[in-house]
Scaffold this active site. Structure first.
Site, short mmCIF file in Angstrom:
data_model
loop_
_atom_site.label_atom_id
_atom_site.label_comp_id
_atom_site.label_asym_id
_atom_site.label_seq_id
_atom_site.Cartn_x
_atom_site.Cartn_y
_atom_site.Cartn_z
N ILE A 13 0.81 -1.22 0.00
CA ILE A 13 0.00 0.00 0.00
C ILE A 13 0.85 1.28 0.00
O ILE A 13 0.31 2.39 -0.03
CB ILE A 13 -0.98 0.03 1.20
CG1 ILE A 13 -0.24 -0.14 2.53
CG2 ILE A 13 -2.06 -1.04 1.03
CD1 ILE A 13 -1.15 -0.04 3.75
N GLY A 14 2.17 1.13 0.03
CA GLY A 14 3.02 2.31 -0.02
C GLY A 14 4.48 1.91 0.01
O GLY A 14 4.82 0.78 0.33
N GLY A 16 8.80 3.71 0.43
CA GLY A 16 9.72 4.82 0.60
C GLY A 16 11.08 4.42 0.04
O GLY A 16 11.20 3.42 -0.68
N PHE A 18 13.83 3.10 1.50
CA PHE A 18 14.33 1.79 1.95
C PHE A 18 13.24 0.96 2.60
O PHE A 18 13.54 0.00 3.32
CB PHE A 18 15.49 1.98 2.93
CG PHE A 18 16.67 2.70 2.34
CD1 PHE A 18 17.56 2.02 1.52
CD2 PHE A 18 16.87 4.04 2.58
CE1 PHE A 18 18.65 2.68 0.96
CE2 PHE A 18 17.95 4.71 2.02
CZ PHE A 18 18.85 4.03 1.20
N SER A 19 11.99 1.32 2.39
CA SER A 19 10.91 0.60 3.07
C SER A 19 9.70 0.44 2.16
O SER A 19 9.53 1.18 1.19
CB SER A 19 10.50 1.34 4.34
OG SER A 19 9.94 2.61 4.03
N VAL A 21 5.33 -0.55 2.67
CA VAL A 21 4.24 -0.71 3.63
C VAL A 21 3.19 -1.63 3.01
O VAL A 21 2.80 -1.45 1.85
CB VAL A 21 3.61 0.65 4.01
CG1 VAL A 21 2.48 0.44 5.03
CG2 VAL A 21 4.66 1.60 4.55
N LYS A 36 5.17 -1.82 8.20
CA LYS A 36 6.26 -1.11 7.52
C LYS A 36 7.48 -2.01 7.55
O LYS A 36 7.96 -2.38 8.62
CB LYS A 36 6.54 0.22 8.22
CG LYS A 36 7.67 1.03 7.60
CD LYS A 36 7.85 2.34 8.35
CE LYS A 36 8.97 3.19 7.79
NZ LYS A 36 9.13 4.47 8.53
N ASP A 132 10.05 15.89 10.66
CA ASP A 132 9.76 15.73 9.23
C ASP A 132 8.26 15.94 8.97
O ASP A 132 7.62 15.14 8.28
CB ASP A 132 10.20 14.35 8.74
CG ASP A 132 10.41 14.32 7.22
OD1 ASP A 132 10.54 15.40 6.61
OD2 ASP A 132 10.44 13.21 6.64
#
Length: 210
Positions: A13-14, A16, A18-19, A21, A36, A132
């Site tokens: 569902i998502g 980044g 280095f990750s 989700v 995550k 952030d």
């Protein structure tokens, strides 16, 4: 591994740098969660890699319980991955919602801004600085609240830090367009520190793009 004994993956569902989700389910009760998954392999190749900094996100999130912050449930760690089981909340990043709408009316923006303020007030009461705050780290839920307003939750605590007991932040981190001036100052090699108010500077930048 321990995670797969308890949960099963449903779909991505998502993602980044280095990750990734995923939506997942608890095998025992069939409840939905998000997980995550951080890939540690490329991170270990970095000269300044510090696993303690990754675990800090887990340590901080495990202390948080607030309706405007994504809830952390448990973590798993292997040689290759760190996994964080989180509250599953279908929705879109505020950044994408802004792009779709072009601009928010004051009527629509006010409750969104107030909810983010509520999340930050709670964090700051615990001496935690997010570092952030930006539209990509605010999730707009698919379901509206009882008043018909958009509901949001603050997420991604990968850069967060405990700023209490004299532990002021001094590392230049964050997203350029949303940095407070005092954080920018640390990038110039002139020293200096910053604290909780830096999140307020970022929050003002979020308000401006809405």
């Amino acid at each position: 591994q321990a995670f797969l004994n308890k949960y099963e993956f449903i779909k991505e569902i998502g993602r980044g740098g280095f990750s990734k989700v995923y939506q997942c389910k608890d095998k025992k009760f069939n409840n939905d969660f998000a997980v995550k998954v951080i890939d540690l392999r490329p991170l270990r190749l970095r000269e300044n890699f510090d696993p303690a900094r990754l675990r800090r996100e887990v340590d901080i999130m495990s202390k948080l319980k607030h309706p405007r912050i994504i809830q952390f449930y448990e973590g798993f760690e292997t040689e290759e991955q760190m996994m964080m089981v989180l509250e599953y909340c279908p929705g879109k990043e505020l950044f994408d919602v802004i792009l779709e709408r072009k601009r928010f009316s004051e009527r629509d923006a006010k409750p969104v801004f107030a909810q983010i303020c509520s999340a930050l007030f709670y964090l700051h009461s615990l001496n935690i600085i997010h570092r952030d705050v930006k539209p990509e780290n605010v999730l707009v839920l698919n379901e509206r609240n009882a008043e018909g307003d958009l509901s949001v939750k603050l997420l991604d605590f990968g850069l967060s830090k405990n700023a209490g007991a004299g532990s002021a932040a001094k590392t230049f981190v964050g997203t350029p367009c949303y940095l407070a001036p005092e954080v920018e100052y640390t990038s110039k090699g002139l020293g200096g520190t910053y604290g909780l108010p830096a999140d307020c500077g970022s929050l003002g930048a979020v308000r401006d793009v809405m």
